[in-house]
Design a protein around this motif. Structure first.
Motif, short mmCIF file in Angstrom:
data_model
loop_
_atom_site.label_atom_id
_atom_site.label_comp_id
_atom_site.label_asym_id
_atom_site.label_seq_id
_atom_site.Cartn_x
_atom_site.Cartn_y
_atom_site.Cartn_z
N PHE A 162 0.92 -1.51 0.08
CA PHE A 162 0.22 0.35 -0.11
C PHE A 162 1.40 1.38 -0.10
CE2 PHE A 162 -3.02 -3.11 2.39
CZ PHE A 162 -4.04 -2.81 0.84
N PRO A 163 0.46 2.20 -1.37
CA PRO A 163 1.25 3.15 -0.64
C PRO A 163 1.00 4.44 0.35
CG PRO A 163 0.06 3.97 -2.90
CD PRO A 163 -0.23 1.97 -1.74
N LYS A 164 1.23 4.19 0.88
CA LYS A 164 0.23 5.04 2.30
C LYS A 164 1.59 5.36 3.29
CE LYS A 164 -3.97 5.07 1.43
NZ LYS A 164 -5.13 6.88 1.69
N TRP A 165 2.35 5.24 2.83
CA TRP A 165 3.87 5.77 3.92
C TRP A 165 3.24 7.50 4.92
CZ3 TRP A 165 8.17 2.73 6.07
CH2 TRP A 165 8.01 1.41 6.00
N GLY A 203 4.38 6.35 -1.21
CA GLY A 203 3.97 5.16 -0.66
C GLY A 203 6.08 4.07 -0.86
N LEU A 204 6.28 3.39 -1.03
CA LEU A 204 7.34 3.28 -1.21
C LEU A 204 7.76 3.09 -2.63
CD1 LEU A 204 7.99 -0.03 0.67
CD2 LEU A 204 8.82 2.77 1.56
N PHE A 205 7.13 2.66 -3.45
CA PHE A 205 7.61 2.85 -4.78
C PHE A 205 6.39 3.84 -5.72
CE2 PHE A 205 8.25 -1.54 -3.17
CZ PHE A 205 9.29 -1.88 -3.42
N LYS A 206 5.77 3.97 -4.99
CA LYS A 206 4.48 5.17 -5.62
C LYS A 206 4.17 5.87 -5.02
CE LYS A 206 0.98 1.71 -6.04
NZ LYS A 206 0.53 0.83 -6.55
#
Length: 189
Positions: A28-31, A47-50
């Motif tokens: 999940f892109p919720k950092w 997110g980590l990637f997007k």
């Protein structure tokens, strides 16, 4: 007696939940999240990637030099190192799950002494997650990429819970292994 099968079964189920937390943190892109103030609502999730924006409902790779994310020295390298740390933790978590399953399927004598390598595996699984969490927290506090009002989101929190739970499992399994009586202390009647 060593560590019983029941202790490994309980450890397995707790670690499965822990591993799901790690997978969710990676997927999940919720950092980090930035929400624009009223009257126009727009949510930006890192997110980590997007990176995903609610206004366009599209995601793009993050960090990307094409979009100007890498203008700050070392930002992209550190962010990618955090992403790599979480991927390594995911791989190590899968190996740890396999190790627990192999321990549960082994004979009693081997199972009673498997607490030490499993505790070590829990710690090795927690280290890259703590590393990734530390990098994201560092970038959150020092980078000009994130606007005032950016906050941590649930993927960051799940990562913290996951590595802390792994350390707690390692400590508890070690204590159970150390404090349980050895096999030779029981004599057959």
């Amino acid at each position: 007696m060593g560590v019983s099968l029941l202790a490994y079964v309980v450890t397995f189920f707790i670690f499965c939940i822990n591993y799901v937390f790690t997978l969710c943190a990676v997927i999940f892109p919720k950092w980090l999240t930035f929400v624009t103030p009223v009257p126009f609502y727009m949510e930006t999730n890192y997110g980590l990637f997007k990176l995903c924006r609610s206004m366009t409902r599209e995601c793009r790779p993050f960090p990307s030099s094409e979009h100007g994310d890498c203008q700050e020295d070392g930002f992209c390298e550190l962010w990618r190192a955090a992403a790599a740390g979480m991927v390594i933790a995911t791989i190590l978590g899968g190996l740890t799950l396999f190790g627990i399953l192999a321990t549960m399927c082994s004979e009693r004598r081997k199972r009673s002494q498997a607490w030490a390598p499993l505790s070590f595996m829990f710690l090795i699984y927690a280290i890259p997650q703590a590393f990734s969490m530390g990098i994201i927290a560092y970038l959150f506090n020092t980078s000009a990429t994130f606007y005032m009002g950016t906050r941590y989101n649930f993927s960051f929190v799940l990562s913290i819970i996951s590595w802390c739970l792994a350390v707690i499992l390692a400590v508890i399994l070690s204590l159970v292994g150390i404090m349980s009586p050895p096999d030779y202390s029981y004599q057959r009647i």
